[in-house]
Structure formats: structure tokens, C-alpha cells
Scaffold this motif. Sequence first.
Motif, mmCIF file in Angstrom:
data_model
loop_
_atom_site.group_PDB
_atom_site.id
_atom_site.type_symbol
_atom_site.label_atom_id
_atom_site.label_comp_id
_atom_site.label_asym_id
_atom_site.label_seq_id
_atom_site.Cartn_x
_atom_site.Cartn_y
_atom_site.Cartn_z
ATOM 1 N N PHE A 67 5.664 -15.714 10.482
ATOM 2 C CA PHE A 67 6.213 -14.507 9.982
ATOM 3 C C PHE A 67 5.315 -13.164 9.943
ATOM 4 C CE2 PHE A 67 8.066 -11.969 6.816
ATOM 5 C CZ PHE A 67 9.265 -11.629 7.157
ATOM 6 N N HIS A 68 4.073 -13.734 9.142
ATOM 7 C CA HIS A 68 3.087 -12.575 9.175
ATOM 8 C C HIS A 68 2.665 -11.996 10.395
ATOM 9 C CE1 HIS A 68 -0.696 -11.163 6.975
ATOM 10 N NE2 HIS A 68 -1.223 -11.075 8.107
ATOM 11 N N GLU A 69 2.372 -12.811 11.523
ATOM 12 C CA GLU A 69 1.698 -12.192 12.802
ATOM 13 C C GLU A 69 2.843 -11.544 13.520
ATOM 14 O OE1 GLU A 69 -1.279 -12.063 13.376
ATOM 15 O OE2 GLU A 69 -1.644 -13.244 11.707
ATOM 16 N N PHE A 70 4.238 -12.135 13.209
ATOM 17 C CA PHE A 70 5.287 -11.530 13.858
ATOM 18 C C PHE A 70 5.424 -10.016 13.457
ATOM 19 C CE2 PHE A 70 9.961 -10.808 14.193
ATOM 20 C CZ PHE A 70 10.144 -11.211 15.665
ATOM 21 N N CYS A 71 5.265 -9.590 12.164
ATOM 22 C CA CYS A 71 5.566 -8.485 11.654
ATOM 23 C C CYS A 71 4.361 -7.680 12.162
ATOM 24 C CB CYS A 71 5.490 -8.593 10.169
ATOM 25 S SG CYS A 71 6.836 -9.267 9.612
ATOM 26 N N HIS A 72 3.175 -7.971 12.400
ATOM 27 C CA HIS A 72 2.247 -7.166 12.921
ATOM 28 C C HIS A 72 2.787 -6.836 14.491
ATOM 29 C CE1 HIS A 72 -1.150 -7.299 10.160
ATOM 30 N NE2 HIS A 72 -1.327 -8.809 10.323
ATOM 31 N N SER A 73 3.182 -7.955 14.999
ATOM 32 C CA SER A 73 3.605 -7.676 16.431
ATOM 33 C C SER A 73 4.749 -6.776 16.530
ATOM 34 C CB SER A 73 3.786 -9.159 16.885
ATOM 35 O OG SER A 73 2.821 -9.990 16.901
ATOM 36 N N ALA A 113 1.622 -4.163 8.074
ATOM 37 C CA ALA A 113 2.811 -5.029 8.139
ATOM 38 C C ALA A 113 2.758 -6.217 7.663
ATOM 39 C CB ALA A 113 3.052 -4.424 9.395
ATOM 40 N N GLY A 114 1.437 -6.764 8.102
ATOM 41 C CA GLY A 114 1.096 -8.146 7.893
ATOM 42 C C GLY A 114 1.195 -8.639 6.500
ATOM 43 N N PRO A 115 0.257 -8.105 5.521
ATOM 44 C CA PRO A 115 0.245 -8.574 4.236
ATOM 45 C C PRO A 115 1.655 -7.957 3.390
ATOM 46 C CG PRO A 115 -1.750 -7.300 4.721
ATOM 47 C CD PRO A 115 -0.860 -7.212 5.864
ATOM 48 N N PHE A 158 -5.607 -12.587 0.251
ATOM 49 C CA PHE A 158 -6.719 -12.854 1.155
ATOM 50 C C PHE A 158 -6.904 -11.771 2.297
ATOM 51 C CE2 PHE A 158 -8.902 -14.996 4.785
ATOM 52 C CZ PHE A 158 -9.984 -15.152 4.170
ATOM 53 N N ASN A 159 -5.725 -11.529 2.945
ATOM 54 C CA ASN A 159 -5.950 -10.565 4.180
ATOM 55 C C ASN A 159 -6.144 -9.312 3.819
ATOM 56 O OD1 ASN A 159 -5.338 -12.061 7.040
ATOM 57 N ND2 ASN A 159 -3.736 -12.922 5.743
ATOM 58 N N LEU A 160 -5.953 -8.822 2.499
ATOM 59 C CA LEU A 160 -6.079 -7.427 2.080
ATOM 60 C C LEU A 160 -7.791 -7.289 1.910
ATOM 61 C CD1 LEU A 160 -2.788 -6.350 0.456
ATOM 62 C CD2 LEU A 160 -4.075 -5.357 2.586
ATOM 63 N N LEU A 166 -10.346 -8.824 9.288
ATOM 64 C CA LEU A 166 -9.217 -9.075 8.304
ATOM 65 C C LEU A 166 -8.339 -7.788 8.308
ATOM 66 C CD1 LEU A 166 -10.579 -11.324 5.388
ATOM 67 C CD2 LEU A 166 -9.138 -11.938 7.313
ATOM 68 N N ASP A 167 -6.958 -8.079 7.808
ATOM 69 C CA ASP A 167 -6.046 -6.790 7.762
ATOM 70 C C ASP A 167 -6.808 -5.669 6.954
ATOM 71 O OD1 ASP A 167 -4.500 -8.149 9.449
ATOM 72 O OD2 ASP A 167 -3.141 -9.000 8.000
ATOM 73 N N GLY A 168 -7.206 -6.152 5.774
ATOM 74 C CA GLY A 168 -7.624 -4.967 4.786
ATOM 75 C C GLY A 168 -8.893 -4.316 5.440
HETATM 76 ZN ZN LIG Z 1 -2.342 -10.163 9.203
#
Ligand SMILES: [Zn+2]
Length: 376
Positions: A67-73, A113-115, A158-160, A166-168
Motif C-alpha cells: 500500500f505504501h509503495e502503491f501510493c508512491h507509484s 505520499a508513502g509515509p 522510519f521512512n521519514l 529513504l523517503d525522508g
Molecule cells: Zn516510501
Amino acid sequence: MYGRKIHLFTIVGFNVSIDFTWLLLAVLVTWSLARGLFPAWFGNYSMATYWWMGVAGALGLFLSVVFHEFCHSIVARRFGLPIKGITLFIFGGVAEMEHEPQNARTELLMAIAGPLSSVVLGFFFLLVYALGTIIRWPEPVGGVLWYLGWLNLVLAAFNLLPAFPLDGGRVLRSILWFAKGNLRWATRVASTVGSGFGVFLIVIGLLHFINGWVITGIWYSLIGMFIRGAALMSYRQVLVRNALSGETVAHFMQPDPITVPPSVSIRDLVDNYFYKYHYKMFPVSEDGALTGCITSNEVKNIPREQWSTLHVQDVLVPCSIDTTISPDTDAMRALSLINKTGRSRLMVVDGDRLVGVITLKDMLKFLDLKIDLEGA
Ligand SMILES: [Zn+2]
């Protein structure tokens, strides 16, 4: 970085796959939930119940990361960036982007979008958990929901961390990029921070290891090494992309490559081509037209006693799209084809005529020179 992938399903045009390393993570997570976390936090249930909770938790982790990666995509696609697919591996997931975002704003929105989606999903699970306690759902069901709620919040946190890639770190890069308008500089700073953070985790891991927390220590160190490697690699990719942008295959190819006539015997091919020029693959051509390819693979399967009687035309194979490229193709594309297929050279073909060969060595030489002259 990615080994063998297993394709699972396709959702609105995105291929979702798992890397083999993910299976290891799934087993580890199921085991530590069933034998550690759930028995410690929730009542006295049978072993079977804890194992079912563990499996549900691991499955929920999988869906949360997808779901996280899907929202990035989805955001990436919205800005016209093609995403090849979503792959899950031991340290999480990755949406495979073919190009870098065009501007800082796109990168910021894509990264956040992911976090953001993980935070929303986390609160959603916790809300369902709260509702479940009111209507008195069985505690094991609630336990899994509670775990998934917090898991998504931890995933977001963690991703932030501001450690590229990483997303952050991407958020940090987009801000730096916006401030100075220089993507290369922004990537360098963000990946230096990322690589520093990786080293920090490795040190934490070593300290745990020394103090007897062996498994925890190994995990910290592995994640640290992964982040450090990814940070350095992402920076190199930007350098290569910058250096190659706008260049075509024709710029790097060697014209007039050595070709083998189809009438040559295998014996002659081995002595006067393979052992003389040390290439693993030769184009076979007659009067300038490409008729096929001959590689050491075809030759090594022929018994020695047939080497004098068989000819190249008897064993040659058609040249595939993996071995040929047209001269006006983007050089970056040639490089990724070489990377993907593991071949050291590609044949440059215009229509059915062979016009040259392009090798990894020539492209790397050019990159070295360009980075040397124009600075990293
Ligand atoms: Zn991410």
C-alpha cells in the motif's frame, strides 16, 4: 541489488513482485510475532492461535508495504513518471522508477505520499481495533489489528528519517534541490547524510553485538549497510545519468566491428576469432547484412571432432533484442540493457545492417573522463 523476483499479481498496471529475500523476512516476522510479541502482550491462547496471529501479522505487513509503495507509484504516475513495478525485499519495498522526477515539487509530493499513506493506514487499523474492543471482537483479532496499526506508524517514522534514499532523504533532497536548483549537489548532500546514517546504524549494531544482543546487532548492521550502499549507489546513478543524458549510442560505438563470415568452420572460428580477439560473442554477417550471432555457448556444446566439419552457418543463432540496439537510441538505455543482460557488448544495428558495436568499457571510460573533467 535485486536478485530473482517472483511476480505475484498486477494491480492497475503495476506489477507486484517479491524478491527471494522477502520470504526470509516473512518467516522471521511470523516467527517473532507468534513466539515473542503476541504471547507477551495478549492472554493465554493456544500455540495454534499465536501462529495464526503471526501469519496474519506478516500478511498485514506485506499489504501495508505494498500500500505504501502503491501510493508512491500512483503519485509518480500522476506526474507522468512510469513505474515498472513494486518489489518487496527483506528491508521493505521499492517502487521501480525508470526516470528521476523532473522537478523538486514532484519529488517532494512523490516522497511524502508513502509515509502519509502509512500514517493514514496506521490510524485506520487503530480505529478498527478500538471499534472491535467496543463490540467485543475476539482478542486475537484485536491483537493483530493493534499490531498493524503501530507497525504502519513505525513504518512511516522510519521512512521519514532524512537519509537518502529513504523517503525522508528524498524530501530533504527535494528541499535542497528547490533551494539551489542543482540536483547533483542536492543528491550529493542527501546521500552523504544517508550514508552517514548507515554508518551510525552499523556502529549501533556492533555495540549491540559486543554486548551480547547478537540478532539485534546483526539486524542494525544489515540495515545500516543497506542504507549506506543504496545512498552511494543513488548518487552514482545521478552522476551517470547526468553524464550520459542527450548522448546516443552512435557517439560511443566502434564502427567496423569484427564480423564472422557464415562459411567459416568452427575450428577456424575458435582459433582465428575467439582465441585471437577474446570476445564471447561475434556478429555473423555476409555482405554487410547481419545474419545472426555466434557465442561461446553454442560452440562449447559441439563435440570437438565436429569442429572441422561444422560451419558457423549451421549453429548460429538469431540476434535477439537483448544483443542489438539502434544507433540513435539513448546511451542510458544501452547501459541499462548491458546491466540487465550482463553482456559486455551490444551490436549496433541500423535496419538489417550492422554498423558497429558498443561496449561497457568504452562507456565507462567516457564517464570517468567526463566526471574527471567536469567534477563530481
Ligand atoms: Zn516510501
